[in-house]
Design a protein around this motif. Structure first.
Motif, PDB file in Angstrom:
ATOM      1  N   THR A  74       0.945  -1.084   0.124  1.00 59.93           N
ATOM      2  CA  THR A  74      -0.175   0.127   0.214  1.00 59.93           C
ATOM      3  C   THR A  74       0.592   1.141  -0.312  1.00 59.93           C
ATOM      4  O   THR A  74       0.268   1.761  -0.724  1.00 59.93           O
ATOM      5  CB  THR A  74      -0.860  -0.209   1.564  1.00 59.93           C
ATOM      6  N   ASN A  78      -0.605   4.266  -4.715  1.00 59.33           N
ATOM      7  CA  ASN A  78      -1.155   5.617  -4.628  1.00 59.33           C
ATOM      8  C   ASN A  78      -2.414   6.476  -3.594  1.00 59.33           C
ATOM      9  O   ASN A  78      -2.817   7.295  -3.042  1.00 59.33           O
ATOM     10  CB  ASN A  78      -1.934   6.148  -5.762  1.00 59.33           C
ATOM     11  N   GLN A  79      -2.405   4.716  -2.684  1.00 60.12           N
ATOM     12  CA  GLN A  79      -3.458   5.327  -1.639  1.00 60.12           C
ATOM     13  C   GLN A  79      -2.766   4.763   0.189  1.00 60.12           C
ATOM     14  O   GLN A  79      -1.832   4.903  -0.329  1.00 60.12           O
ATOM     15  CB  GLN A  79      -3.484   3.359  -1.551  1.00 60.12           C
ATOM     16  N   GLY A  80      -3.358   5.895   0.473  1.00 61.74           N
ATOM     17  CA  GLY A  80      -2.601   5.827   2.313  1.00 61.74           C
ATOM     18  C   GLY A  80      -3.247   4.999   3.000  1.00 61.74           C
ATOM     19  O   GLY A  80      -3.741   3.842   2.076  1.00 61.74           O
ATOM     20  N   LEU A 175      -4.658  13.465  -1.352  1.00 58.88           N
ATOM     21  CA  LEU A 175      -4.481  11.977  -1.197  1.00 58.88           C
ATOM     22  C   LEU A 175      -4.505  11.883  -2.857  1.00 58.88           C
ATOM     23  O   LEU A 175      -3.796  10.363  -3.235  1.00 58.88           O
ATOM     24  CB  LEU A 175      -5.188  11.052  -0.517  1.00 58.88           C
ATOM     25  N   SER A 176      -5.017  12.834  -3.006  1.00 53.66           N
ATOM     26  CA  SER A 176      -5.932  12.405  -5.050  1.00 53.66           C
ATOM     27  C   SER A 176      -5.157  13.274  -5.758  1.00 53.66           C
ATOM     28  O   SER A 176      -4.274  12.668  -6.482  1.00 53.66           O
ATOM     29  CB  SER A 176      -7.105  12.360  -4.937  1.00 53.66           C
ATOM     30  N   ASN A 198       3.509   9.347   1.755  1.00 49.22           N
ATOM     31  CA  ASN A 198       2.743   8.695   1.281  1.00 49.22           C
ATOM     32  C   ASN A 198       1.708   9.668   3.144  1.00 49.22           C
ATOM     33  O   ASN A 198       2.385   9.885   3.679  1.00 49.22           O
ATOM     34  CB  ASN A 198       2.195   7.139   1.440  1.00 49.22           C
ATOM     35  N   LYS A 218     -12.558   6.860   2.399  1.00 49.00           N
ATOM     36  CA  LYS A 218     -12.481   5.804   3.039  1.00 49.00           C
ATOM     37  C   LYS A 218     -11.578   5.174   1.368  1.00 49.00           C
ATOM     38  O   LYS A 218     -11.118   4.453   0.541  1.00 49.00           O
ATOM     39  CB  LYS A 218     -13.345   4.751   3.075  1.00 49.00           C
ATOM     40  N   ARG A 219     -12.559   6.006   0.019  1.00 47.33           N
ATOM     41  CA  ARG A 219     -11.769   4.992  -0.965  1.00 47.33           C
ATOM     42  C   ARG A 219     -10.406   5.798  -1.089  1.00 47.33           C
ATOM     43  O   ARG A 219      -9.475   5.708  -2.026  1.00 47.33           O
ATOM     44  CB  ARG A 219     -12.631   6.168  -2.115  1.00 47.33           C
ATOM     45  N   ARG A 220      -9.346   7.002  -0.704  1.00 45.00           N
ATOM     46  CA  ARG A 220      -8.540   7.127  -0.927  1.00 45.00           C
ATOM     47  C   ARG A 220      -7.481   6.057   0.635  1.00 45.00           C
ATOM     48  O   ARG A 220      -5.800   6.696   0.631  1.00 45.00           O
ATOM     49  CB  ARG A 220      -8.134   8.747   0.026  1.00 45.00           C
ATOM     50  N   PHE A 221      -7.650   5.262   1.014  1.00 45.98           N
ATOM     51  CA  PHE A 221      -6.855   4.795   1.971  1.00 45.98           C
ATOM     52  C   PHE A 221      -7.358   3.175   1.494  1.00 45.98           C
ATOM     53  O   PHE A 221      -8.636   2.933   1.333  1.00 45.98           O
ATOM     54  CB  PHE A 221      -7.419   4.665   3.896  1.00 45.98           C
ATOM     55  N   ASN A 222      -6.478   2.029   1.806  1.00 44.63           N
ATOM     56  CA  ASN A 222      -6.428   1.057   2.317  1.00 44.63           C
ATOM     57  C   ASN A 222      -6.538   0.373   3.665  1.00 44.63           C
ATOM     58  O   ASN A 222      -6.095   1.233   4.389  1.00 44.63           O
ATOM     59  CB  ASN A 222      -5.525   0.371   1.539  1.00 44.63           C
TER      60      ASN A 222
END
Length: 365
Positions: A74, A78-80, A175-176, A198, A218-222
């Protein structure tokens, strides 16, 4: 009284200070390809956290090894990374270890509270300089995330769900887009994140519903769930090891009876899971019965034994220190503990001297 600043001992070292020798050793031996912006390879970061006997690197995280691998993937993308779990499951420690190994700096941290503002996440101004020189880089006061983007490092956001939703959502564009707009310095002026940047955030499952995260954020994180230790024997060994580390030089003055540590871990394990070793159903307290809290109890009991007793850690010391854990959250926990004492512990006290000592000392509950 004269202060000798050269002899000041820091109460708590950050991870890159505490494990500097290990990090240097890993850096010297690291032959694997490093992700752009990282100080160590993913292999070396994994070894730093999970241990490597060949390089004399101690194990620091006693959870799911596969979680560490997924988190590394992760953080390369690109994801946090969002670490969620019950209190005391080492979420903050894990985020600190990742930051120290990947960036060499674990201090770019925001502590989420109800008072966290957008300025804490992005930037603020030195108003004296702002008035005299206008909005310049000199008058700008960067946030930890600003520094992380600028230097290509890992930023940490502790207890993110403690922040109001509108403050949390400041992170969405950061984050995006991986950039931070600074309109005060011109419409086109922005900070572009460097490779290595990150964000690792943590959230307490007991805070769920306090400030629920938006779907966009939420979509910006795993998400990765850090779970409590389930293996009782392993937890006993871990508490013993952590007690030795926390007491450091004082440990030589303490006589630790293994059965007393086993008693402590058994109590925490049974109250945490809601089931005794014999299969009896128990009501779980609202108080945090984590491994980290068990270590705190052992540490406090050890200090009591050294400074207020004969240096032998006994079950009655555990009983006396347990009061502060069980009574600090919910008055109903006292009733739940009383039931546990009068059923499970009382029965064991008939056959075991340590459980008897614990039971008798706990009557003041």
């Amino acid at each position: 009284m004269n202060d000798n600043h050269n002899n000041v001992i820091q109460l708590r070292l950050n991870a890159e200070q505490k494990y500097s020798e290990e990090l240097n050793r890993l850096h010297e031996q690291d032959q694997h390809r490093k992700p752009q912006g990282w100080t160590l390879s993913a292999y070396a970061v994994r070894a730093f956290i999970l241990g490597d006997p060949k390089l004399n690197i101690q194990k620091k995280f006693y959870g799911d090894d596969a979680l560490v691998d997924r988190a590394l993937v992760t953080l390369m993308g690109n994801q946090g990374l969002m670490l969620v779990g019950e209190p005391g499951t080492a979420k903050s420690m894990l985020s600190e270890l990742f930051s120290a190994a990947i960036s060499g700096n674990s201090q770019l941290t925001i502590q989420g509270t109800a008072g966290t503002t957008e300025d804490h996440i992005k930037y603020s101004w030195n108003y004296a300089l702002l008035l005299s020189e206008g909005p310049t880089e000199k008058s700008l006061i960067p946030s930890p995330i600003f520094y992380a983007m600028q230097k290509g490092q890992i930023a940490r956001f502790e207890e993110i769900t403690r922040c109001p939703p509108e403050i949390q959502d400041v992170l969405v564009s950061l984050l995006s887009e991986k950039q931070m707009m600074i309109p005060e310095m011109g419409q086109d002026f922005s900070l572009q994140a460097q490779y290595g940047f990150n964000l690792i955030a943590t959230a307490n499952l007991r805070d769920r519903g306090v400030h629920e995260m938006s779907a966009a954020l939420k979509r910006r994180f795993n998400f990765e769930t850090v779970k409590p230790i389930r293996d009782r024997q392993f937890e006993i060994e871990l508490v013993q090891q952590q007690l030795k580390q926390q007491l450091a030089e004082l440990y030589s003055e303490l006589k630790v009876q293994p059965q007393v540590i086993e008693l402590l871990v058994t109590i925490f394990n049974e109250l945490r899971t809601g089931q005794s070793l014999q299969g009896a159903t128990l009501k779980t307290p609202d108080a945090v019965m984590s491994t980290a809290e068990a270590v705190n109890i052992a540490h406090a009991a050890g200090l009591q034994a050294i400074y207020l007793s004969d240096g032998v850690l006994r079950a009655e010391h555990i009983a006396q220190q347990l009061i502060g854990v069980v009574f600090k959250d919910n008055p109903d926990d006292a009733k739940r503990l009383r039931y546990y004492l009068d059923t499970v512990v009382k029965e064991r006290a008939r056959q075991d001297s340590d459980w008897k000592a614990f039971y008798e000392a706990s009557r003041e509950f």
